[in-house]
Design an enzyme around this catalytic site. Structure first.
Site, PDB file in Angstrom:
ATOM      1  N   TYR A   1       3.522  25.893  10.357  1.00 25.86           N
ATOM      2  CA  TYR A   1       4.101  24.619   9.928  1.00 25.86           C
ATOM      3  C   TYR A   1       3.155  23.459  10.181  1.00 25.86           C
ATOM      4  O   TYR A   1       2.865  22.663   9.284  1.00 25.86           O
ATOM      5  CB  TYR A   1       5.425  24.395  10.649  1.00 25.86           C
ATOM      6  CG  TYR A   1       6.032  23.036  10.393  1.00 25.86           C
ATOM      7  CD1 TYR A   1       6.591  22.732   9.161  1.00 25.86           C
ATOM      8  CD2 TYR A   1       6.044  22.059  11.384  1.00 25.86           C
ATOM      9  CE1 TYR A   1       7.150  21.487   8.912  1.00 25.86           C
ATOM     10  CE2 TYR A   1       6.601  20.809  11.150  1.00 25.86           C
ATOM     11  CZ  TYR A   1       7.154  20.535   9.914  1.00 25.86           C
ATOM     12  OH  TYR A   1       7.700  19.298   9.672  1.00 25.86           O
TER      13      TYR A   1
ATOM     14  N   THR B   1      10.768  15.006  -4.545  1.00 25.53           N
ATOM     15  CA  THR B   1      10.894  16.442  -4.312  1.00 25.53           C
ATOM     16  C   THR B   1      11.842  16.671  -3.132  1.00 25.53           C
ATOM     17  O   THR B   1      12.017  15.805  -2.278  1.00 25.53           O
ATOM     18  CB  THR B   1       9.536  17.095  -4.025  1.00 25.53           C
ATOM     19  OG1 THR B   1       9.005  16.586  -2.793  1.00 25.53           O
ATOM     20  CG2 THR B   1       8.549  16.825  -5.152  1.00 25.53           C
ATOM     21  N   GLY B   2      12.448  17.848  -3.113  1.00 24.60           N
ATOM     22  CA  GLY B   2      13.425  18.129  -2.060  1.00 24.60           C
ATOM     23  C   GLY B   2      14.628  17.226  -2.161  1.00 24.60           C
ATOM     24  O   GLY B   2      15.174  16.771  -1.152  1.00 24.60           O
ATOM     25  N   ALA B   3      15.077  16.974  -3.405  1.00 29.00           N
ATOM     26  CA  ALA B   3      16.125  15.968  -3.641  1.00 29.00           C
ATOM     27  C   ALA B   3      17.540  16.516  -3.536  1.00 29.00           C
ATOM     28  O   ALA B   3      18.492  15.748  -3.662  1.00 29.00           O
ATOM     29  CB  ALA B   3      15.929  15.346  -5.027  1.00 29.00           C
ATOM     30  N   SER B   4      17.711  17.809  -3.304  1.00 26.37           N
ATOM     31  CA  SER B   4      19.060  18.379  -3.384  1.00 26.37           C
ATOM     32  C   SER B   4      19.846  18.287  -2.087  1.00 26.37           C
ATOM     33  O   SER B   4      21.074  18.406  -2.096  1.00 26.37           O
ATOM     34  CB  SER B   4      18.982  19.847  -3.833  1.00 26.37           C
ATOM     35  OG  SER B   4      18.142  20.594  -2.969  1.00 26.37           O
TER      36      SER B   4
ATOM     37  N   ILE C   1      17.510  14.311   3.439  1.00 19.43           N
ATOM     38  CA  ILE C   1      16.820  13.035   3.249  1.00 19.43           C
ATOM     39  C   ILE C   1      16.652  12.732   1.762  1.00 19.43           C
ATOM     40  O   ILE C   1      16.906  11.612   1.317  1.00 19.43           O
ATOM     41  CB  ILE C   1      15.442  13.068   3.938  1.00 19.43           C
ATOM     42  CG1 ILE C   1      15.607  13.266   5.449  1.00 19.43           C
ATOM     43  CG2 ILE C   1      14.672  11.780   3.665  1.00 19.43           C
ATOM     44  CD1 ILE C   1      14.306  13.582   6.167  1.00 19.43           C
ATOM     45  N   GLY C   2      16.205  13.724   0.993  1.00 16.91           N
ATOM     46  CA  GLY C   2      15.972  13.498  -0.432  1.00 16.91           C
ATOM     47  C   GLY C   2      17.233  13.109  -1.174  1.00 16.91           C
ATOM     48  O   GLY C   2      17.214  12.235  -2.052  1.00 16.91           O
TER      49      GLY C   2
END
Length: 279
Positions: free
Chosen positions: A177, A34-37, A40-41
């Protein structure tokens, strides 16, 4: 070389990851990130793709995912894209229903939402709490639950990309957060003994500050030492090889041990700082 660069090298020493070892860990296995765009991802997807992992790329920005998948495929890897906003619980539920058919072996919960805002500026912003909890806790938990039966069958792994401040005393302005990140960390750590008994490795990565677009709006961080996204991705990739339970910066362990003793002086200092800010 600047003093800042030297300090970053001291705080975040470089770690090389054996390409052969990573290939043994992920080749032929299906890895959901997830958060691959971005950040870090994105870096992690390139590393796993080049090592032969079959990637399931999840993020909001379809165009970025498609470009990344094309790049990985052109280099000989395998990647599929699944655009999904983790703040949209209906969209996450729809993805979760499809997930067993994709048969993920490894789930890397990397997406995150950071908000730094004073409490008195948050009175009409309850969505700060719902958004951070949706992205940092509820949606990753939903996806993991959907993937778990197959992961138990195949001896899979869950990797939580968490934050160092989860193990530190809470700080002003970060209530939404820190609560969301700590909530997910406690949920996964509570489940970890059950999952390990069934052959599923559970790894928590407690990253320090990382120089990504997520921290860019907070100008305070411009001069603070930070890890680079490729360094963070390398740490996560290493955990796929070792399947260790946790990783944190070398300096976090002693600080974490001392945290209970430091709570009273820390609270006193933060109280003084807040009263001073009101003058």
């Amino acid at each position: 070389m600047t003093a800042s660069t030297l300090l970053e090298r001291f705080l975040f020493p470089h770690q090389a990851v054996s390409a052969q070892a990573l290939r043994r860990a992920v080749a032929g296995r299906t890895v959901l990130i997830t958060g691959a765009s971005f950040g870090i991802g994105e870096q992690l997807a390139r590393q796993i793709g080049s090592a032969g992992g079959r990637l399931l790329l999840v993020a909001r920005t379809a165009s970025r995912l498609e470009a990344l998948a094309e790049e990985i495929t052109a280099a000989g890897g395998t990647a599929s894209v699944y655009p999904c906003d983790l703040n949209d619980l209906a969209a996450v539920a729809a993805l979760a229903e499809r997930l067993p058919a994709f048969q993920p072996d490894i789930v890397i919960s990397n997406a995150g939402k950071s908000i730094r805002r004073p409490m008195m500026d948050s009175l009409d912003r309850f969505h700060d709490i719902t958004r951070t909890n949706n992205i940092n806790f509820l949606s990753p938990a939903r996806l993991i639950l959907a993937a778990l039966p197959g992961m138990v069958e195949r001896g899979g792994q869950i990797v939580s990309v968490s934050a160092a401040n989860v193990l530190l005393p809470p700080a002003p302005y970060w209530a939404a957060y820190q609560a969301s990140k700590t909530g997910f960390d406690q949920w996964l750590r509570s489940a970890a003994p059950e999952l390990r008994a069934r052959g599923v490795a559970v790894t928590s990565i407690y990253l320090p500050l990382v120089r990504t677009r997520m921290i860019a709006p907070t100008r305070f961080y411009d001069g603070v030492p930070a890890m680079q996204p490729d360094q963070a991705a390398m740490r996560i990739a290493a955990s796929l090889i070792t399947r260790r339970r946790a990783w944190a910066p070398w300096w976090l362990s002693p600080v974490h041990v001392l945290a209970p003793a430091l709570r009273t002086p820390w609270d006193a200092w933060t109280d003084r700082q807040q009263r001073r800010a009101l003058r």
